[in-house]
Design a protein around this motif. Structure first.
Motif, short mmCIF file in Angstrom:
data_model
loop_
_atom_site.label_atom_id
_atom_site.label_comp_id
_atom_site.label_asym_id
_atom_site.label_seq_id
_atom_site.Cartn_x
_atom_site.Cartn_y
_atom_site.Cartn_z
N GLN A 1 46.55 45.44 30.77
CA GLN A 1 45.92 44.20 30.32
C GLN A 1 45.60 44.26 28.84
O GLN A 1 45.62 43.24 28.15
CB GLN A 1 44.63 43.94 31.12
CG GLN A 1 44.86 43.37 32.49
CD GLN A 1 45.45 41.98 32.45
OE1 GLN A 1 45.23 41.22 31.52
NE2 GLN A 1 46.21 41.65 33.48
N ARG B 1 45.62 49.03 35.23
CA ARG B 1 45.46 47.61 34.91
C ARG B 1 44.75 47.39 33.58
O ARG B 1 45.09 46.46 32.85
CB ARG B 1 44.72 46.90 36.04
CG ARG B 1 45.60 46.66 37.25
CD ARG B 1 44.88 45.89 38.34
NE ARG B 1 45.72 45.81 39.53
CZ ARG B 1 45.31 46.05 40.76
NH1 ARG B 1 44.05 46.38 40.97
NH2 ARG B 1 46.14 45.96 41.77
N SER C 1 44.89 33.07 39.00
CA SER C 1 45.57 32.84 37.72
C SER C 1 45.74 31.36 37.46
O SER C 1 45.61 30.89 36.31
CB SER C 1 46.94 33.54 37.73
OG SER C 1 46.80 34.93 37.85
N ASP D 1 45.68 49.89 40.11
CA ASP D 1 44.38 49.61 39.50
C ASP D 1 44.10 50.52 38.31
O ASP D 1 43.55 50.08 37.30
CB ASP D 1 43.27 49.76 40.54
CG ASP D 1 41.90 49.43 39.96
OD1 ASP D 1 41.61 48.23 39.78
OD2 ASP D 1 41.13 50.36 39.65
N SER E 1 41.47 42.34 34.11
CA SER E 1 41.74 43.49 34.96
C SER E 1 40.79 43.59 36.14
O SER E 1 41.05 44.36 37.08
CB SER E 1 41.67 44.79 34.13
OG SER E 1 40.33 45.06 33.72
N LEU F 1 49.17 41.80 37.38
CA LEU F 1 48.04 42.22 38.20
C LEU F 1 48.46 42.74 39.57
O LEU F 1 47.76 43.57 40.16
CB LEU F 1 47.06 41.05 38.37
CG LEU F 1 46.30 40.63 37.11
CD1 LEU F 1 45.51 39.36 37.37
CD2 LEU F 1 45.38 41.74 36.64
N THR F 2 49.57 42.28 40.09
CA THR F 2 49.99 42.70 41.43
C THR F 2 51.00 43.84 41.42
O THR F 2 51.08 44.60 42.38
CB THR F 2 50.59 41.51 42.22
OG1 THR F 2 51.65 40.92 41.46
CG2 THR F 2 49.52 40.46 42.48
N VAL G 1 45.39 36.41 44.04
CA VAL G 1 45.46 36.64 42.59
C VAL G 1 46.22 35.54 41.88
O VAL G 1 45.80 35.06 40.81
CB VAL G 1 46.07 38.03 42.30
CG1 VAL G 1 46.31 38.20 40.80
CG2 VAL G 1 45.16 39.13 42.81
N SER H 1 50.85 36.67 34.36
CA SER H 1 49.61 37.39 34.66
C SER H 1 49.58 37.88 36.10
O SER H 1 49.12 38.98 36.38
CB SER H 1 48.40 36.49 34.37
OG SER H 1 48.43 35.32 35.16
N THR H 2 50.11 37.07 37.03
CA THR H 2 50.15 37.50 38.43
C THR H 2 51.08 38.69 38.60
O THR H 2 50.77 39.65 39.33
CB THR H 2 50.60 36.34 39.33
OG1 THR H 2 49.73 35.24 39.15
CG2 THR H 2 50.58 36.75 40.80
N TYR I 1 40.05 41.00 38.16
CA TYR I 1 40.37 40.03 39.21
C TYR I 1 40.78 40.68 40.53
O TYR I 1 40.27 40.30 41.59
CB TYR I 1 41.47 39.07 38.73
CG TYR I 1 41.02 38.01 37.76
CD1 TYR I 1 39.73 37.99 37.25
CD2 TYR I 1 41.90 37.01 37.34
CE1 TYR I 1 39.33 37.02 36.35
CE2 TYR I 1 41.50 36.03 36.44
CZ TYR I 1 40.21 36.04 35.94
OH TYR I 1 39.82 35.06 35.06
N PRO I 2 41.71 41.67 40.51
CA PRO I 2 42.10 42.26 41.80
C PRO I 2 40.97 43.05 42.47
O PRO I 2 41.08 43.37 43.65
CB PRO I 2 43.27 43.18 41.42
CG PRO I 2 43.79 42.63 40.14
CD PRO I 2 42.57 42.14 39.43
#
Length: 442
Positions: free
Chosen positions: A380, A376, A157, A373, A142, A368-369, A153, A364-365, A144-145
């Motif tokens: 996740q 996430r 991944s 936030d 969570s 996350l996108t 992102v 996963s991408t 990464y972004p």
């Protein structure tokens, strides 16, 4: 502007974010130890019980605690500083690894006198380890972004595929060699040492406090997460297809018995076959350059999982051929392995690793996108429950059917089931099939 065409992995996330680079490197090193321990625990319990079902219980008993940990860990990640959550959960995981060192040393001492230790402490400690890993995993992805621009992102991944490939290649292969040479207690101790690198990567992260007000962990936070998921059909579908793949396509719990009685070669064969899947994962990461140009994620995920099912069935076919007895006797020592069967089984498992990684990059991408936030961490958490809990269901499925029928039966049946179910799901989930990364919708 369209990203440049490339064949090999894009390393730019490591260059533009030193914090991500430190986390990625640390996770890659400590993950070798984590996967080493997964294999070593299976070998430890099989040595104590000679039962594939007993090995399968490692994952089965941890399943419910992992589900709770994933949900709770996701709420923690959304409500508190994610760096702090990572530090605490990692320390708990490290302590459980030290406990495995002690338990294994005690069992080795008892075995030298003709006895054996109790199995239940291993189940308890591995469950604690799985809970800590679930919370860490939900939190780590969570962030990464927060460390990278959105456009990077998917490339991060893909780098995760290389990291996972390194972990899954080196860890199990190292486990097979170490167990055969220095024994199980010192093998667990190696994991405890490698943990240090991952912990340093976490310490190098900046503070990652919530960007907006989020409910404290509890029913309100859980209700918010469930309400969001109800309105996120694409994310729900990504969870569903992975559960199908992992529940019916996880033959790894069978490997101790395969190395002992079907292909032969003992712990070394277990390490080679487990590492073979990781080689496929690693190679997919290395040649992941085109992922930045793929936009139809739902189709890509579905087709990758269908290919995965085909390779799982192929692995089962190799075991079925060996269990006919036509190819001569095998034994638990490395020199007693059937090399041809080992190579064919390794190719099939490499195919499962490659196709699963293609699916994982896009799943996963998407998560996350397409998710905000403040959601996430919780999403996740669910994602981590799926990717770690699904294999536990798969372990039970394989262990039970192998005990009732034969070792070859679970992968053959499971692989065919995956292919059929995914073909149906792609037809009945039009939103998922039409998902376009250029306009991400949860």
């Amino acid at each position: 502007m369209a990203p440049p065409r490339r064949r090999f992995v894009d390393l730019s996330p490591l260059r533009i974010s030193p914090a991500f680079a430190r986390l990625w490197i640390g996770t890659s090193i400590s993950g070798i130890g984590a996967h080493l321990t997964v294999v070593a625990v299976g070998l430890q319990i099989y040595a104590m019980t000679s039962s594939t079902f007993a090995v399968a219980l490692v994952g089965g008993l941890a399943l419910v605690p992992m589900i709770v940990a994933g949900v709770w860990g996701g709420m923690l990640a959304d409500a508190f500083d994610r760096r702090l959550v990572l530090i605490v959960s990692s320390l708990v995981g490290w302590a459980s690894t030290i406990a495995l060192v002690v338990l294994s040393a005690v069992d080795a001492a008892l075995a030298a006198d003709g006895g054996r230790g109790e199995v239940w402490p291993f189940y308890l400690v591995t469950t604690v380890n799985s809970v800590a890993a679930t919370i860490s995993g939900a939190t780590r992805f969570s962030v990464y972004p927060r460390l990278l621009p959105a456009a990077y992102v998917s490339r991060a991944s893909a780098l995760g595929g290389i990291s996972g490939g390194i972990q899954l290649t080196a860890g199990p292969a190292l486990a097979g060699v170490l167990v055969a040479t220095i024994g199980l207690p010192l093998t667990f101790a190696v994991d405890a040492v490698l943990f240090t690198a991952g912990f340093l990567g976490i310490l190098g992260l900046p503070k990652l406090r919530p960007l907006s007000r989020t409910a404290r962990p509890g029913w309100e936070s859980l209700r918010d997460g469930v309400a969001f998921l109800r309105q996120a059909p694409n994310i729900r579908a990504s969870f569903l297809v992975d559960i199908v793949a992992m529940s019916f396509g996880r033959p790894f719990v069978l490997l101790p018995a395969v190395g002992a009685t079907v292909i032969g070669g003992g712990p070394v064969t277990v390490g080679v076959l487990t590492a073979a899947a990781a080689v496929g994962t690693f190679l997919t990461g290395v040649f992941s350059g085109p992922v930045a140009r793929v936009h139809r994620f739902g189709i890509a995920i579905g087709r990758a999982i269908i290919v995965y099912g085909a390779f799982v069935a192929a692995f089962g076919a190799v075991l079925a051929a060996m269990q006919t007895g036509w190819f001569g006797p095998v034994g638990p020592e490395w020199g007693q392995a059937n090399v041809v069967a080992l190579v064919l089984a390794a190719i099939a498992l490499a195919g499962t690793g490659a196709s699963d990684e293609v699916s994982a990059i896009f799943r996963s991408t998407m998560l996350l996108t397409a998710a905000p936030d403040e959601m996430r961490g919780r999403l996740q958490g669910v994602f981590t429950v799926v990717v770690t809990g699904g294999p536990r269901i798969g372990d039970l499925y394989a262990g039970v059917l192998a005990s009732l029928v034969a070792l070859w039966f679970p992968p053959v049946l499971g692989g065919l089931a995956i292919m059929a179910i995914l073909a149906v799901l792609l037809r009945v989930l039009p939103s998922f099939r039409a998902y376009d990364a250029r306009d991400p919708k949860p």
